[in-house]
Each structure stands twice: as structure tokens, then as C-alpha cells.
Design a protein around this motif. Structure first.
Motif, PDB file in Angstrom:
ATOM      1  N   ALA A  65       0.852  -1.193   0.000  1.00  0.00           N
ATOM      2  CA  ALA A  65       0.000   0.000   0.000  1.00  0.00           C
ATOM      3  C   ALA A  65       0.885   1.240   0.000  1.00  0.00           C
ATOM      4  O   ALA A  65       1.710   1.420   0.904  1.00  0.00           O
ATOM      5  CB  ALA A  65      -0.922  -0.002   1.220  1.00  0.00           C
ATOM      6  N   THR A  97      -3.310   4.620  -1.146  1.00  0.00           N
ATOM      7  CA  THR A  97      -3.945   5.091   0.094  1.00  0.00           C
ATOM      8  C   THR A  97      -4.287   6.567   0.077  1.00  0.00           C
ATOM      9  O   THR A  97      -5.050   7.036   0.924  1.00  0.00           O
ATOM     10  CB  THR A  97      -3.021   4.839   1.293  1.00  0.00           C
ATOM     11  OG1 THR A  97      -1.831   5.652   1.153  1.00  0.00           O
ATOM     12  CG2 THR A  97      -2.626   3.371   1.398  1.00  0.00           C
ATOM     13  N   GLU A 104      -4.992   4.415   4.691  1.00  0.00           N
ATOM     14  CA  GLU A 104      -4.013   3.458   5.216  1.00  0.00           C
ATOM     15  C   GLU A 104      -4.667   2.403   6.097  1.00  0.00           C
ATOM     16  O   GLU A 104      -4.327   1.212   6.024  1.00  0.00           O
ATOM     17  CB  GLU A 104      -2.912   4.224   5.953  1.00  0.00           C
ATOM     18  CG  GLU A 104      -2.064   5.051   4.995  1.00  0.00           C
ATOM     19  CD  GLU A 104      -1.222   6.128   5.628  1.00  0.00           C
ATOM     20  OE1 GLU A 104      -0.591   6.903   4.890  1.00  0.00           O
ATOM     21  OE2 GLU A 104      -1.197   6.219   6.877  1.00  0.00           O
ATOM     22  N   ALA A 107      -6.430   0.016   3.846  1.00  0.00           N
ATOM     23  CA  ALA A 107      -5.501  -0.929   3.218  1.00  0.00           C
ATOM     24  C   ALA A 107      -5.209  -2.100   4.152  1.00  0.00           C
ATOM     25  O   ALA A 107      -5.125  -3.257   3.711  1.00  0.00           O
ATOM     26  CB  ALA A 107      -4.206  -0.213   2.841  1.00  0.00           C
ATOM     27  N   ILE A 108      -5.067  -1.816   5.432  1.00  0.00           N
ATOM     28  CA  ILE A 108      -4.846  -2.888   6.413  1.00  0.00           C
ATOM     29  C   ILE A 108      -6.067  -3.793   6.463  1.00  0.00           C
ATOM     30  O   ILE A 108      -5.957  -5.033   6.414  1.00  0.00           O
ATOM     31  CB  ILE A 108      -4.546  -2.297   7.803  1.00  0.00           C
ATOM     32  CG1 ILE A 108      -3.219  -1.523   7.770  1.00  0.00           C
ATOM     33  CG2 ILE A 108      -4.486  -3.408   8.858  1.00  0.00           C
ATOM     34  CD1 ILE A 108      -2.923  -0.770   9.056  1.00  0.00           C
ATOM     35  N   SER A 111      -6.457  -5.907   3.294  1.00  0.00           N
ATOM     36  CA  SER A 111      -5.468  -6.989   3.245  1.00  0.00           C
ATOM     37  C   SER A 111      -5.886  -8.154   4.134  1.00  0.00           C
ATOM     38  O   SER A 111      -5.715  -9.326   3.781  1.00  0.00           O
ATOM     39  CB  SER A 111      -4.095  -6.468   3.684  1.00  0.00           C
ATOM     40  OG  SER A 111      -3.635  -5.472   2.799  1.00  0.00           O
ATOM     41  N   LEU A 119       1.304  -7.453   4.764  1.00  0.00           N
ATOM     42  CA  LEU A 119       1.175  -6.148   4.112  1.00  0.00           C
ATOM     43  C   LEU A 119       2.435  -5.330   4.334  1.00  0.00           C
ATOM     44  O   LEU A 119       2.963  -5.283   5.459  1.00  0.00           O
ATOM     45  CB  LEU A 119      -0.024  -5.389   4.677  1.00  0.00           C
ATOM     46  CG  LEU A 119      -0.222  -3.935   4.217  1.00  0.00           C
ATOM     47  CD1 LEU A 119      -0.581  -3.890   2.735  1.00  0.00           C
ATOM     48  CD2 LEU A 119      -1.304  -3.249   5.052  1.00  0.00           C
ATOM     49  N   LEU A 121       3.268  -1.455   4.154  1.00  0.00           N
ATOM     50  CA  LEU A 121       2.490  -0.217   4.133  1.00  0.00           C
ATOM     51  C   LEU A 121       3.405   0.990   4.227  1.00  0.00           C
ATOM     52  O   LEU A 121       4.160   1.132   5.198  1.00  0.00           O
ATOM     53  CB  LEU A 121       1.507  -0.198   5.307  1.00  0.00           C
ATOM     54  CG  LEU A 121       0.743   1.107   5.571  1.00  0.00           C
ATOM     55  CD1 LEU A 121      -0.123   1.484   4.386  1.00  0.00           C
ATOM     56  CD2 LEU A 121      -0.104   0.988   6.836  1.00  0.00           C
ATOM     57  N   SER A 122       3.350   1.853   3.217  1.00  0.00           N
ATOM     58  CA  SER A 122       4.048   3.131   3.274  1.00  0.00           C
ATOM     59  C   SER A 122       3.144   4.117   4.003  1.00  0.00           C
ATOM     60  O   SER A 122       2.220   4.683   3.419  1.00  0.00           O
ATOM     61  CB  SER A 122       4.366   3.631   1.860  1.00  0.00           C
ATOM     62  OG  SER A 122       5.076   4.839   1.915  1.00  0.00           O
ATOM     63  N   ALA A 123       3.408   4.298   5.293  1.00  0.00           N
ATOM     64  CA  ALA A 123       2.505   5.055   6.162  1.00  0.00           C
ATOM     65  C   ALA A 123       2.873   6.534   6.184  1.00  0.00           C
ATOM     66  O   ALA A 123       4.023   6.894   6.423  1.00  0.00           O
ATOM     67  CB  ALA A 123       2.548   4.484   7.578  1.00  0.00           C
ATOM     68  N   ILE A 139       2.534  -6.947   9.366  1.00  0.00           N
ATOM     69  CA  ILE A 139       2.675  -5.667   8.676  1.00  0.00           C
ATOM     70  C   ILE A 139       4.108  -5.174   8.818  1.00  0.00           C
ATOM     71  O   ILE A 139       4.691  -5.237   9.898  1.00  0.00           O
ATOM     72  CB  ILE A 139       1.716  -4.599   9.248  1.00  0.00           C
ATOM     73  CG1 ILE A 139       0.254  -5.020   9.077  1.00  0.00           C
ATOM     74  CG2 ILE A 139       1.950  -3.239   8.567  1.00  0.00           C
ATOM     75  CD1 ILE A 139      -0.727  -4.050   9.716  1.00  0.00           C
ATOM     76  N   MET A 141       6.130  -1.582   8.107  1.00  0.00           N
ATOM     77  CA  MET A 141       5.926  -0.180   7.808  1.00  0.00           C
ATOM     78  C   MET A 141       7.109   0.401   7.044  1.00  0.00           C
ATOM     79  O   MET A 141       8.269   0.133   7.371  1.00  0.00           O
ATOM     80  CB  MET A 141       5.729   0.615   9.105  1.00  0.00           C
ATOM     81  CG  MET A 141       4.481   0.251   9.880  1.00  0.00           C
ATOM     82  SD  MET A 141       2.979   0.741   8.986  1.00  0.00           S
ATOM     83  CE  MET A 141       1.732   0.429  10.247  1.00  0.00           C
TER      84      MET A 141
END
Length: 331
Positions: A65, A97, A104, A107-108, A111, A119, A121-123, A139, A141
């Protein structure tokens, strides 16, 4: 058909070690893991995902994401993640996202409900203390937020990279160095971390940056970079160097300076951040901070596969290495 035994022979390890690497298990050194992954890449070995799914109950899919798919950096990141995940026998599903917390969190949730095995995830927008981040779903990050011991985290070398970029301009004789960056300076994010690196370079040399040379943008795009260059020149600021928050903004700055008859690097030296592929082909070619994108992708995939294998393992944080790519824009 290439077998696991072939990979073991090529990399000089046992089949069990190859299996441990593929399944993200602990107990394999980084050097051996890299050797096995390189052997997998060279040999063309592919994991039998269907068989593994039947044995493990997993789908063989991980999510990625990112804030905006159409940004060059995130496109480059996605390509690297897909390549690295393939070596572990995983497919990658990509989601956008919008760089906001709701996107975000969605997206979690997606998934999880779609039964992705994990996952990346680019938070950007989500608060690390958000209660919706609880749970043991695998996850990893990416990004600038500090998630403490909650999640595995792979971060960009924001402060160190921008400090090196600014120091490079100082070493080239620049003293009136503008920074063109985002406007969200009130919380921890890519903007604030890179600004801190800019300030650190001045402090280390015993110099004082001019606050008037901070150009905050509403969006980190080509258009906003061009507009910042127009404002910089039109205001009559004496500037001999510019640090751009990323290469996309730097491209806009270059165009905007050219619009006003300011030459790079003859009149102003310019440096960016990210080393997107286009940077080497600009005229002049763009000096930039080059994080090891492939390393980041490999580490993120390694961590998420390890988390899938052992959800209780301690969380770890890594900061990517980088190089300073010196090209025509600062020579």
C-alpha cells in the motif's frame, strides 16, 4: 525444472537453509540470505505456491500500500518489491492510500479481509498511536513515522541524506542555500525529517541558514517546484544553491529557474533526493541522494515473510543506506 536442490548447490548451502530463506525463517545470516536469493534469481527457481498454500493455508499474496501509484518513486519501489517477493514465491497486490489515515487503515483492513498473508504499508497519515493498528496481522511499515516496537520498520535515510546533500552544496562554495519542501512542518514526516537534515548541515559548519529561503509547497509536484522557483527569483533572493525535497520537485525547480533565465549549475546549484531514473537524463543531469531502493524492498519483503512465519518475533527497524550521486547540476 530448477529444484531447491539446484539452488542449494548453486549457493553452497543445504536445502534446509534454502527453505528457511524462502519461508522467512530466523537463523539465517544476512550474507547467506543474500547468497541464496541471488542463486534463486540466477537459476530462475520458482516456489510452488499452490502446494505451499495447501500445506500452510496461506494465499501466497502480500499487499503493498503506497500513497500514490503514479509517483516515480513509488512505481520504482513497487517494481523492486514485486521482484523481491517473487523470489520468496509471493505475488504482490498494490493499493493506493492517498497518503491519508483512512486510506491506510482501509488498506490494512482490505489486506486482512482478502486474506493476504501480510502487508507492506508506506505510512504517511496514520497516527502511530491509533488503536486501529492493534493486532498481530503481519505488517511492515515504510516511511518516516516512528512506530516504536509495534511494527517492523524500514525507513529512508532522510536526515542523513539531506544533510549530505546540503553539505555537498556548502563544499561547492554555496552559502545562500534555499530548501524547497512541503508545508507540513508540524509533525514527523518526510518534510520535517529532511528539513532537519538541511539544518544539521549548516549547524555542523557553524553557518546560519536564512529562514526566508524556506519555500514550503502545498504539493510536492513538478508544478509546485516550478512555482517555488518563480517565487524565489521574483522575490529577488540571492541564492546560489537549492535543496529540493525530492527529484520530482527538483525537476520543477529546474524548469522554473530556466523560465527566469537562471542557469544550473552556472548561477545556482541544485540537488534532489530519491534518484529516480529520469534524474540521470535531465539537462543538466540532476545530482541527488540515492537511497538503496533495492535494499529497502528486499529488507521489507524479508521482514514481512519472517513476520508471516513467526508473528511473535520482536519488531526491528532499519534505515536504508544511500549514496550521493554527483552529476551536472552541482558541478
Amino acid at each position: 525444472m530448477v529444484t531447491m536442490s539446484d539452488v542449494a548447490k548453486l549457493s553452497g548451502v543445504s536445502k534446509m537453509t534454502v527453505s528457511n530463506v524462502i519461508n522467512g525463517r530466523a537463523g539465517v545470516s544476512d550474507q547467506v540470505r543474500r547468497r541464496v536469493l541471488e542463486a534463486i534469481r540466477q537459476s530462475g527457481y520458482r516456489v510452488n505456491v499452490s502446494a505451499r498454500t495447501l500445506r500452510s493455508g496461506r494465499t501466497g499474496v502480500i499487499g503493498l500500500a503506497v500513497p500514490e501509484i503514479d509517483r516515480p518513486y513509488f512505481g520504482q519501489l513497487a517494481a523492486h518489491v514485486i521482484d523481491q517477493a517473487r523470489a520468496y514465491g509471493f505475488h504482490v497486490a498494490i493499493e493506493q492510500t492517498g497518503a491519508v489515515a483512512v486510506g491506510e487503515i482501509d488498506a490494512i483492513n482490505h489486506s486482512y479481509t482478502l486474506h493476504f498473508d501480510g502487508l507492506i504499508l508506506s505510512a504517511v497519515g496514520v497516527d502511530p498511536q491509533d488503536s486501529r493498528l492493534a493486532g498481530d496481522y503481519p505488517i511492515v511499515m515504510l516511511g518516516e513515522q516512528n512506530f516504536g516496537a509495534k511494527f517492523d520498520h524500514v525507513a529512508m535515510p532522510n536526515e542523513a541524506g539531506t544533510k549530505a546533500a546540503t553539505s555537498h552544496l556548502i563544499d561547492r562554495g554555496c552559502r545562500r542555500i534555499a530548501i524547497v519542501t512541503g508545508n507540513d512542518l508540524d509533525r514527523v514526516n518526510v518534510v520535517t525529517r529532511r528539513y532537519q537534515g538541511y539544518l544539521a548541515a549548516f549547524a555542523e559548519r557553524g553557518l546560519e541558514p536564512d529562514p526566508a529561503l524556506l519555500f514550503a509547497l502545498d504539493g510536492m509536484t513538478l508544478e509546485w517546484g516550478r512555482d517555488a522557483a518563480h517565487r524565489l527569483v521574483d522575490a529577488g533572493h540571492e541564492v546560489d544553491g537549492v535543496v529540493a525535497v525530492n527529484d520530482t520537485v527538483a525537476q520543477g525547480v529546474l524548469r522554473g529557474l530556466a523560465d527566469r533565465g537562471v542557469r544550473v549549475p552556472d548561477d545556482v546549484r541544485l540537488i534532489g533526493f530519491d534518484d529516480i531514473p529520469e534524474s540521470a537524463y535531465m539537462v543538466p543531469s540532476l545530482s541527488t541522494v540515492a537511497p538503496d531502493h533495492q535494499w529497502m524492498a528486499a529488507k521489507a519483503v524479508e521482514l514481512v515473510t519472517a513476520r508471516i512465519q513467526d508473528p511473535s518475533r520482536p519488531a526491528r527497524e532499519y534505515i536504508a543506506p544511500f549514496d550521493l550521486m554527483v552529476r551536472e547540476s552541482t558541478r
